[in-house]
Design a protein around this motif. Structure first.
Motif, PDB file in Angstrom:
ATOM      1  N   LYS A 104       0.813  -1.216   0.000  1.00 29.84           N
ATOM      2  CA  LYS A 104       0.000   0.000   0.000  1.00 29.84           C
ATOM      3  C   LYS A 104       0.843   1.260   0.000  1.00 29.84           C
ATOM      4  O   LYS A 104       0.304   2.364  -0.048  1.00 29.84           O
ATOM      5  CB  LYS A 104      -0.852   0.035   1.273  1.00 29.84           C
ATOM      6  CG  LYS A 104      -2.108  -0.750   1.233  1.00 29.84           C
ATOM      7  CD  LYS A 104      -3.021  -0.182   2.332  1.00 29.84           C
ATOM      8  CE  LYS A 104      -3.877  -1.231   2.949  1.00 29.84           C
ATOM      9  NZ  LYS A 104      -4.340  -0.843   4.281  1.00 29.84           N
ATOM     10  N   VAL A 106       2.867   2.218   2.603  1.00 35.48           N
ATOM     11  CA  VAL A 106       3.095   2.775   3.942  1.00 35.48           C
ATOM     12  C   VAL A 106       4.617   2.948   4.125  1.00 35.48           C
ATOM     13  O   VAL A 106       5.377   2.029   3.846  1.00 35.48           O
ATOM     14  CB  VAL A 106       2.519   1.821   5.024  1.00 35.48           C
ATOM     15  CG1 VAL A 106       2.846   2.322   6.417  1.00 35.48           C
ATOM     16  CG2 VAL A 106       1.014   1.662   4.850  1.00 35.48           C
ATOM     17  N   VAL A 110       7.006   3.804   9.453  1.00 34.09           N
ATOM     18  CA  VAL A 110       5.654   3.517   9.936  1.00 34.09           C
ATOM     19  C   VAL A 110       5.439   2.013   9.937  1.00 34.09           C
ATOM     20  O   VAL A 110       4.909   1.428  10.882  1.00 34.09           O
ATOM     21  CB  VAL A 110       4.581   4.206   9.055  1.00 34.09           C
ATOM     22  CG1 VAL A 110       3.179   3.840   9.528  1.00 34.09           C
ATOM     23  CG2 VAL A 110       4.762   5.717   9.075  1.00 34.09           C
ATOM     24  N   LEU A 114       4.566  -0.579  12.957  1.00 33.57           N
ATOM     25  CA  LEU A 114       3.435  -1.472  12.809  1.00 33.57           C
ATOM     26  C   LEU A 114       3.833  -2.932  13.070  1.00 33.57           C
ATOM     27  O   LEU A 114       3.182  -3.647  13.829  1.00 33.57           O
ATOM     28  CB  LEU A 114       2.932  -1.331  11.377  1.00 33.57           C
ATOM     29  CG  LEU A 114       1.522  -1.678  11.019  1.00 33.57           C
ATOM     30  CD1 LEU A 114       0.574  -0.750  11.757  1.00 33.57           C
ATOM     31  CD2 LEU A 114       1.331  -1.516   9.514  1.00 33.57           C
ATOM     32  N   ALA A 150      -2.371  -6.529  10.170  1.00 39.69           N
ATOM     33  CA  ALA A 150      -1.488  -5.369   9.984  1.00 39.69           C
ATOM     34  C   ALA A 150      -1.916  -4.547   8.778  1.00 39.69           C
ATOM     35  O   ALA A 150      -1.567  -3.384   8.642  1.00 39.69           O
ATOM     36  CB  ALA A 150      -0.039  -5.824   9.828  1.00 39.69           C
ATOM     37  N   ARG A 152      -4.905  -3.752   8.237  1.00 42.67           N
ATOM     38  CA  ARG A 152      -6.124  -3.058   8.653  1.00 42.67           C
ATOM     39  C   ARG A 152      -7.365  -3.414   7.843  1.00 42.67           C
ATOM     40  O   ARG A 152      -8.026  -2.515   7.293  1.00 42.67           O
ATOM     41  CB  ARG A 152      -5.912  -1.553   8.585  1.00 42.67           C
ATOM     42  CG  ARG A 152      -4.755  -1.089   9.401  1.00 42.67           C
ATOM     43  CD  ARG A 152      -5.145   0.098  10.216  1.00 42.67           C
ATOM     44  NE  ARG A 152      -4.250   0.189  11.360  1.00 42.67           N
ATOM     45  CZ  ARG A 152      -3.815   1.338  11.861  1.00 42.67           C
ATOM     46  NH1 ARG A 152      -4.196   2.462  11.335  1.00 42.67           N
ATOM     47  NH2 ARG A 152      -3.033   1.332  12.901  1.00 42.67           N
TER      48      ARG A 152
HETATM   49  P1  ADP Z   1       1.157   2.888  16.845  1.00 43.20           P
HETATM   50  O1  ADP Z   1       2.655   2.897  16.935  1.00 43.20           O
HETATM   51  O2  ADP Z   1       0.484   3.972  17.608  1.00 43.20           O
HETATM   52  O3  ADP Z   1       0.555   1.546  17.061  1.00 43.20           O
HETATM   53  P2  ADP Z   1       1.025   2.408  14.046  1.00 43.20           P
HETATM   54  O4  ADP Z   1       2.475   2.150  13.867  1.00 43.20           O
HETATM   55  O5  ADP Z   1       0.067   1.277  14.092  1.00 43.20           O
HETATM   56  O6  ADP Z   1       0.814   3.305  15.335  1.00 43.20           O
HETATM   57  O7  ADP Z   1       0.529   3.395  12.912  1.00 43.20           O
HETATM   58  C1  ADP Z   1       1.186   4.605  12.672  1.00 43.20           C
HETATM   59  C2  ADP Z   1       0.430   5.378  11.582  1.00 43.20           C
HETATM   60  O8  ADP Z   1       0.392   4.632  10.366  1.00 43.20           O
HETATM   61  C3  ADP Z   1      -0.999   5.672  11.955  1.00 43.20           C
HETATM   62  O9  ADP Z   1      -1.271   7.032  11.622  1.00 43.20           O
HETATM   63  C4  ADP Z   1      -1.822   4.744  11.089  1.00 43.20           C
HETATM   64  O10 ADP Z   1      -3.038   5.353  10.714  1.00 43.20           O
HETATM   65  C5  ADP Z   1      -0.933   4.489   9.897  1.00 43.20           C
HETATM   66  N1  ADP Z   1      -1.078   3.115   9.418  1.00 43.20           N
HETATM   67  C6  ADP Z   1      -0.883   2.020  10.154  1.00 43.20           C
HETATM   68  N2  ADP Z   1      -1.093   0.897   9.426  1.00 43.20           N
HETATM   69  C7  ADP Z   1      -1.414   1.304   8.196  1.00 43.20           C
HETATM   70  C8  ADP Z   1      -1.746   0.618   7.008  1.00 43.20           C
HETATM   71  N3  ADP Z   1      -1.769  -0.724   6.925  1.00 43.20           N
HETATM   72  N4  ADP Z   1      -2.046   1.331   5.919  1.00 43.20           N
HETATM   73  C9  ADP Z   1      -2.015   2.668   5.983  1.00 43.20           C
HETATM   74  N5  ADP Z   1      -1.705   3.394   7.079  1.00 43.20           N
HETATM   75  C10 ADP Z   1      -1.410   2.724   8.191  1.00 43.20           C
END
Ligand code: ADP
Ligand code: ADP
Length: 228
Positions: A104, A106, A110, A114, A150, A152
């Motif tokens: 996707k 990401v 990030v 995740l 993961a 979502r």
């Molecule tokens: P945290 O560390 O608080 O658990 P994450 O690492 O899960 O946060 O997510 C960080 C950011 O990335 C968030 O703003 C979330 O909306 C975005 N995000 C997480 N997973 C996905 C995904 N699969 N696709 C798109 N955006 C994502």
């Protein structure tokens, strides 16, 4: 998010000489965040139904939607965990979990956050760099669940995901799944032929019968007060 509506679903497998009615008149609504199990004997059409919801197979009649959108082929809104659903053997545990988000687009950091988050939930932090072949069956299914979630999805589709595991591992996995479901609040459509498993996991159980595959009973499962 994650409401599934199935109306008048039909599936007939037809070859040149034979016709087999695998699903007849399936009407089913699965609410947002619901954990629903479909229970029934082997051959009653459970997997066919799940594959159709997954978009891996086309129905011969009826309508299916997720949050009002027609199901046309597989999509990131529906995550899948199947019994023999293999992880990518050439990717590490962490890379498997990051696969969907990476597709996707990401960003790397990030994605890292995740996958770390999921490694902690499935208690496999020390196996982040391992490859699937180094893991036990239960561990692999934990990674498969993390990989699906993961990304979502609005809905998690599970076809006998713990069918190949020994009793003790199975119980641990069921407990982990409930923990994850309570925390993520995703809709779960779970398939099993094991009545104990259905009762242990679900809020609602839909029972299917065979020849033709159809819904014959439905039960609401009462939960103790502290768990709703
Ligand atoms: P945290 O560390 O608080 O658990 P994450 O690492 O899960 O946060 O997510 C960080 C950011 O990335 C968030 O703003 C979330 O909306 C975005 N995000 C997480 N997973 C996905 C995904 N699969 N696709 C798109 N955006 C994502
Ligand atoms: P379950 O998951 O409840 O065991 P399935 O959905 O796998 O049931 O199968 C339901 C019925 O449909 C079975 O009788 C099976 O043989 C038949 N079936 C499944 N897939 C096909 C196919 N591709 N072609 C013909 N018949 C099929």
């Amino acid at each position: 998010q994650g409401r599934i509506e199935i109306r008048g679903l039909q599936k007939v497998y037809a070859s040149a000489k034979t016709q087999f009615e695998a699903l007849r008149d399936i009407d089913l609504t699965i609410a947002e965040n619901e954990f629903l199990t479909i229970l029934g004997p082997s051959g009653c059409g459970k997997s066919t139904l799940l594959r159709i919801v997954a978009g891996l197979e086309d129905p011969t009649g009826g309508e299916l939607t997720v949050d009002g959108d027609a199901i046309i082929g597989p999509g990131a809104d529906r995550g899948m965990v199947f019994q023999g659903y293999t992880l990518f053997p050439w990717l590490t545990v962490r890379e498997n979990i990051e696969y969907g988000p990476k597709l996707k687009g990401v960003p790397t950091l990030v994605r890292r956050g995740l996958s770390s988050h999921w490694l902690k939930i499935i208690r496999l932090e020390s196996f982040a760099k391992s490859y699937p072949k180094q893991l036990s069956g239960g561990m692999k299914q934990r990674v498969a669940i993390a990989r699906a979630l993961a990304n979502r999805p609005k809905v998690l589709l599970m076809d006998e995901p713990f069918g190949a595991l020994d009793a003790q591992t199975k119980l641990e996995m069921q407990e982990m799944l409930l923990e994850v479901w309570e925390r993520e609040k995703t809709t779960v459509l779970f398939i099993t032929h094991d009545i104990d498993e259905a009762i242990f996991l679900s809020q609602r159980i839909v029972v299917m019968g065979a020849n033709p595959g159809r819904i014959i009973r439905e039960f609401q499962v009462e939960l103790p007060n502290e768990r709703t």
